[in-house]
Each structure stands twice: as structure tokens, then as C-alpha cells.
Design an enzyme around this catalytic site. Sequence first.
Site, PDB file in Angstrom:
ATOM      1  N   HIS A 156       0.835  -1.205   0.000  1.00 37.60           N
ATOM      2  CA  HIS A 156       0.000   0.000   0.000  1.00 37.60           C
ATOM      3  C   HIS A 156       0.867   1.251   0.000  1.00 37.60           C
ATOM      4  O   HIS A 156       1.840   1.353   0.758  1.00 37.60           O
ATOM      5  CB  HIS A 156      -0.938   0.010   1.202  1.00 37.60           C
ATOM      6  CG  HIS A 156      -1.991  -1.043   1.130  1.00 37.60           C
ATOM      7  ND1 HIS A 156      -2.294  -1.700  -0.026  1.00 37.60           N
ATOM      8  CD2 HIS A 156      -2.807  -1.549   2.074  1.00 37.60           C
ATOM      9  CE1 HIS A 156      -3.270  -2.572   0.208  1.00 37.60           C
ATOM     10  NE2 HIS A 156      -3.590  -2.503   1.480  1.00 37.60           N
ATOM     11  N   LYS A 590     -13.201   4.525   7.274  1.00 34.68           N
ATOM     12  CA  LYS A 590     -13.609   5.548   6.315  1.00 34.68           C
ATOM     13  C   LYS A 590     -15.130   5.612   6.205  1.00 34.68           C
ATOM     14  O   LYS A 590     -15.723   6.683   6.100  1.00 34.68           O
ATOM     15  CB  LYS A 590     -13.003   5.256   4.946  1.00 34.68           C
ATOM     16  CG  LYS A 590     -13.436   6.227   3.845  1.00 34.68           C
ATOM     17  CD  LYS A 590     -12.695   5.938   2.557  1.00 34.68           C
ATOM     18  CE  LYS A 590     -13.175   6.849   1.436  1.00 34.68           C
ATOM     19  NZ  LYS A 590     -14.479   6.452   0.896  1.00 34.68           N
TER      20      LYS A 590
END
Length: 930
Positions: A156, A590
Amino acid sequence: MGIEAPPARAGPAYAAPTDAAPADDAPLRADVRRVGTLLGESLVRQEGQQLLDLVERVRGLTKASKADEPGALETLRSLLGEAPLPTAISLVRAFSAYFHLANLAEQVHRVRGLAVRPPEQGWLAEAVTAVAAAVGPDGLTDALAELAVRPVFTAHPTEASRRSILDKLRAVGDVLLAGTAPDTTARRRQDRRLAAIVDLVWQTDELRLDRPDPVDEARNATYYLDDLAGGTVPELLDDLADEVTVRGAMLDSQARPLTFGTWTGGDRDGNPAVTAAVTDQVLRLQHAHGIAVLLGAVDRLIGELSSSSRVVGVSAELHASIEADLAAVPGLDPRLLRINAEEPYRLKMSCVRAKLVATRARLAAGTPHVPGRDYRGSAELLAELRLVRESLRAHRGGLIADGPLATLERTVAAFGLHLATMDVREHADAHHHAVGQLVDRLGVESWRYSDLPREYRQRLLSRELAGRRPLAPHPPPLDEAGAETFAVFATIADALDRFGPEVIESYVVSMTRGTDDVLAAVVLAREAGLVDVHSGVARLGFVPLLETVEELRSADVLVGGLLEDPTYRELVRLRGDVQEVMLGYSDSTKEAGIATSQWEIHKAQRRLRDVAARHGVRLRLFHGRGGTVGRGGGPTHDAILAQPYGTLDGEMKLTEQGEVISDKYSLRALARENLELTVAAVLRASVLHRSPRQSADVLARWDAAMEVVSEGALVAYQSLVDDPALPAYFLASTPVEQLGWMNIGSRPARRPDSGAGLAGLRAIPWVFGWTQSRQIVPGWFGVGSGLVTARAAGLGDVLDEMFADWHFFRAFVSNVEMTLAKTDLGIAAHYVESLVPPQLHHVFDRIRAEHDRTVCEVLRVTGEREVLDTQPSLKRTLAVRDAYLDPISYLQVALLNRLRETPGPDVDPQLRRALLLTVNGIAAGLRNTG
């Protein structure tokens, strides 16, 4: 240069969960002053006195503005806003270099603290002592046999620093750790070396010219894995074995308490660059490195094993093994055969070495494995090392067997020939797309596969798995996307044949919403020959990834549905009765905010524990924790001990991401510390946290209170993310649109076909943008409202009780407090006032109000007067950093304004460079990107 050292008692920004720092932090302050002086001298050598003078002026104005001196802030902003681009670039680079050097000095300080800590106070020693006291030597031996910790390095894109910079900083750390007295020849020699490194840091471009591809990312992972395999992990495992032996227990030298995983080259979800061919290339790269590590270890052992058959004997089994090797292994050096003719152990290890070399050549050429001539996986190699060990023990060589030979065995057990086991991940929709084409071509269903209700689709897939017919010939007739998805399963099958069973063990299905999402992947694996329940074949395990609140809440239903399917349950039995489940922290945070995400993950683990127990399987939890608190990160040791009771049964996987990897593994002593605390925490939790720490009534009261906190926090968070103005505000107040310029990862920032809104934006750029602008919303927003809601319900005393006695709640509050300390709404307000249209300012008003509420409520829970009052060293360190961080933020705002004043595809290269350097600088200053 006037680079300021931390004030007295300043501590590391990322301290371990124990106070490992020396009582006297004067060495830290001296190191910061030392490298700061060298940096100032380097600036003068490289750019001239005028740059150093400007840096000092900016720093002085920043300190004056912090003290609210009249006119200081306006003068500072004007000075930075009007700076020519070359000057802005030099300023940002100077402040960023300070952060890199200061961060390194803090890491060195932590290493010194570890060096003076008594051995009995180490993580392993304390954990082994506690477990042995609770269950005795036999219980400790049994627990260690089940221990299986696996950090998984992901690709990532959150590491902003280039490896070229990291290499040089590591060299600085090596010099500082060597230590010399001031005003000595040795110190002057060291300073010359440091000065040269600092000059090279300045002359090295911080920005990548090109976006890395997945193979580049794999090379970055092997950079750390090589070092871990070369010394850190073998030494750690040797120490664990010693601690265990002292307490009358045993750790087999071929046990696997610690192994490593990787997603580089295997994580296909949303990354079109990860193809089947890339997966194969990365596996070959890892084996090249893994075999090189083992060759070095074998060479060292060959140098030691000089036992002569004239003095000691050798077992018949080992003698037969040597004879077989001499007949099967070509190219053995005749001189080696002659001089080692009466040194059987050295001769055997020379044959092992030759087979490792033959394995490397076979993999490079792509030729088939030849049993007895080369290795496929580590099983045969370990069996040969066991023969050597048993022969040594039978012939007065027990100390040798338990010494250097055992170290080699532990290295092979931990890293194999492959360094790290690759997980392959793909989105659930990709599997349905491929399977749908295969089902539709048969024409046996009245509906198209894509139109089938989920429950019907599950039954259809279950029937297919239970049956014997293939769905299609080989290769299956699929469109381009479907063929690429299927090709990965074919690649996995080929990899297992060429490299051995350890190279890929788990297939992760992201966005798993129902059992059919997993079964579709299993059907494709069946078509590729990876599973066949009728023949007892199960070469791959399947892992549902639960990423949304809805998925977490139905975790037990989903996994229970899988285990109730007879065919799937048989596949799990064939895989050792272990079901792995991955928990996605980033996306749930999120979607629902930090409080609800953490609570739903905690409850999901309880449900999964119970459903696994009902079906008689062991649960392996894979924690997909992000690097930052806003993506589910935080101190690993605390997070493990905060897991619900009974959820750890010796096995645990967790992701290591981005800048967290360099922070944890850049210095060997810190790598050792982080791995030690993780292994120790899993051992403790697996044995000592099998039952509740509190009564059922207390847990029920705490659960009810946390439910109220979560609901109140969720309402507040959703009111923010549902505000129609938020997307425009987020894009205006942050540099998130410039993330694509950073070239810090191969994966796109958005999911495919996700549109232009925030919904399709991945969690990494979401946190990245908020962090750069110092708002850091994902790490704390909603928590204050949740705590207020609980207090309004009369639960204030319960909150106090939870903070005092509940590991989960205390770790949660501590992580939020850390994020609040890094949040600076004064700086954020400058972003808003300068970059955001007035009609969107109400969003910031909402953020500021919730921030004030959260600070107030967190302080009520912790009993502190100010955030981080109980960590004064860290608090002061962050305050010192602001004098260097704030100017970079002001420059970033000014540069964003310049960029937006001249919209269009053609961006001034100097402006682009200056802006990206501010991004790097803020990341270095906060020790966070995404």
C-alpha cells in the site's frame, strides 16, 4: 546550524508500549544537536550562507508566532508565500532533512534504551515467565507448538521516503550508535563520515521519477526481509528457545512461531498492474533473495562443522543421505570431496549448498524439479537438517546441534526458500464475472448468473463444488477480464508445483458480502485443479475479507454459512481445520468513523470466535490494520492484548504498511523489539486470555455503554460524510489531488469505475489528505459526540470504569488522544481560509466544534488537564517539531494557491516539485502519510 534539540526529557515520537528510553535523555538531545549542526554546515557548503540564514529567520518567526508575538505570523506567511520557487524548494528540503535526521536520532535513542534494559524485563522473558507460571512447562511447550505469528508486508502506497534516503539515514544511525567521546580523533572521524552522508542526503532527490511497479514494491519488501532473515529473526528465535528451555519447556528448532507474509505481487484488488505474470516474477525474485540468505547461513555452518569421522561417528541415516547426494547432485567440486572425505557433516552441508544453488538455477531457467537434486519448498531441506541434528546428538554433538545448526533450522523454518508467503487478493466481483460466463454458457439456468439472487447463487455454487463435472474445457472460454482472473489461479497452481506448498497459502476475497462471494473463488480454484474434495485436494485456503460495518455485523452468519456447507467444510478439514478471516480496518473507518469501526471489529471477533468453536475449527484472524490510527493503526502490543478473550489461539496475521515498515524495521534493534513484543503479546493472549477478565455482568454493562458511544459517534460522523459540501471541501482544503504525482505506489487511488465522489476514494488517500492539512479527521471525528451521548445517558461513571479496567477501551482512547495531539486546527484554519470557498467554511466549523468536543471528552475520561499530559516527553517533542513543521504547511498552502490560480494540464515543473516536497516534509514531520 541552529537546529534545535528537544527540550529536557523529550522522548521518542513512537515509543514502545513500555518505557524503554534511558532515564537521561541527554544523549538524544546531543545527537539532535550534533546532526543539526552538521546539517547547517551542509546547507552552507551546498547552497550558501544565505539559505541557512533564511532557515533561521523562518524558524525564529515560527516560534514567535507560536508565542503570539504581534505581526510574527503575518510576516512569516508573507515571507513564505512570496518566496520564489527555487527558494521554496530549498527551504522545504532543509526542514525535511531536519525531520529525517531528528527521527533517526529518536530511533537511535530508543535503541540505546533497549540496550540498558535488563534481560528479564524483555517482552519475551516476561511473557514466557507468565505463561509458564500459569500452565507449567508442558503447557508452555504446547502453547509454543501452536504459536504462529505472521506480519504481512503490504504494497500500500504510504511510504513517502525513497529507499535511497532511508539507506543513508540508516548509515547515520549506525554511526550514532557506535558512540564516541567528544573532542577525540574517533569523534572527528565519525563527524567527517556523518557530514559526507548528510551532504549525500541533500544531493539525493527525495522524489521518485517514476511510479513504482509491483516488482519494484517487491524489491522494497525484500530489502527489509533480507535483513530480518540475515540476523534479527534467527537471534530472536534463539533467545525464545533459551527462555523456554530455562523454564523446563521445549521449542522445536523447526517450529514456526514467527514467519512472514507479503502482498506485493499478489494484491490484485483494484490494481491492474498486478497480473499473473507479475505474480510469477515476484515469486522468482523472492526466491532469489531467500536462497541467497540461506547460502550465507549454510556457508557459515560449513565453516564450523569440522567434526571428523576419525574422532566421532555419524548415523547410518545421515551416511546414506550423503551417499544419495553424491550420486544425485552434479557439479560437486572434486577438491571439496577430497578434503571433506572424513568430515561427514561438512560434506553433507556442502551437498545442501549445491542443491540450493541447483534450485536457484532451476527456478531461473524454469525447468522441472528433480527430487534429490534440488529443493521444492523447505520440507526436504528441513528433513535433511533434522538428520544432521539427530546424528550430532547421537555422537556427542548436542551442543553443536542446539547451537549453530539450530539457528540455521530456525532460519529455514521462518523464511523457507521464499522469504515470505504471498497472499493473493482479488475483489469478489471479479470472481463472479468469470464464473458467470462459465455457468451461462452451459445454458442450464433460466436466469443469467448475474441476475441470480444471492441465496440461489450460493446454492448453485455449492452444487458445483459438490459435483464432479468441470464447468469448461481448458483453457476456459472467458473474456479478457475473466481470463486474467482465472489465469491467477493457474499461476498459483504452477507456483505450488515449482516452488512448493509454502509459497502461497491463502486467497483473500475482498468485499465479501455473502458466502457466494467465497464459493465463487473456490469454484475457479477447482477449475484450475487447486481443490478437489473428491480426491482430497485442498492446496489453497480461502479468506473472506470483511471491510464494511454491514459485513462485520454479519461476520458470524457469513462464516457460519460457509462452514455449514459440507463441501467447503471438508476443504477446511483438509487444510488442518483452520479458517482464516481478514478484518478490514481502513475501509470500515472511512465508512463509519473510528469509534464505530473499532467497536464493530471487536464485536465481530467475538462472533467469529463463537461460530468457529461451534463448528470445531480453529480461527486465524488476519488484522488488516493501516499504518495510522485513522486507518486502524496504533501500538501493536496494546492492540493484541485488547482483543476479546478466546479470539487468539496461537495464530495471528497482521499487516505492516507504508511508513510503519521503515519505522519498525529500519534499525535492527527496533525490528527485534517490534517482533519480540508482537510474538510475546500473541503468546500471552493465546494462553492467559482464554476466559473473560471481568464478570459477565460487568462486560454486559461495558458493552451497552460502548454501544451508546458507537451510535452517537456514528451519527456525528455520518452527518459529516453525508454533507453534500464535503467532497468539494475535502478536495479544496487538502492536497489529495496531488497524491497521484507522488509515485509512491503502483495501485490507483480510486477503485475502478467508482466515479469522482468520495465513495470510491480508497482509505489511504482519504487519510492522506486529512493528515497533510493537519485536520486528521479520520482519527478522531465523532468520538466526542459518542462520549457526550454516553454521558447524557448517565454512563459517565461507567466510562471511567471502562478506561481504568478495559484493555479495549483504554487502547481506543489512547490512540484517539495521539491523533488529537497531532491535529492542529490553527494550521488547518489557514488551509481553509486560503484555499476553501467561503460557502464551504461551514464544514470546517463542524470539524472544529467536534474537535473541541472530542478533546474535552477525552480529557474527562483520562483525567488529564491537556492532551498527552501523561506522556510529557512525547508532548514536548511534538511541540518542538512544530517549529519546523508549520513553515512547510504554510509553504504548501501558498503553493496550492499558485497551482490553482493557473489551472490546466500543464503544471510548472518547479511548482510541482516544490509542492510534492512539502508533502514529503509534512509526512516526515508527522511520521504519517496514510
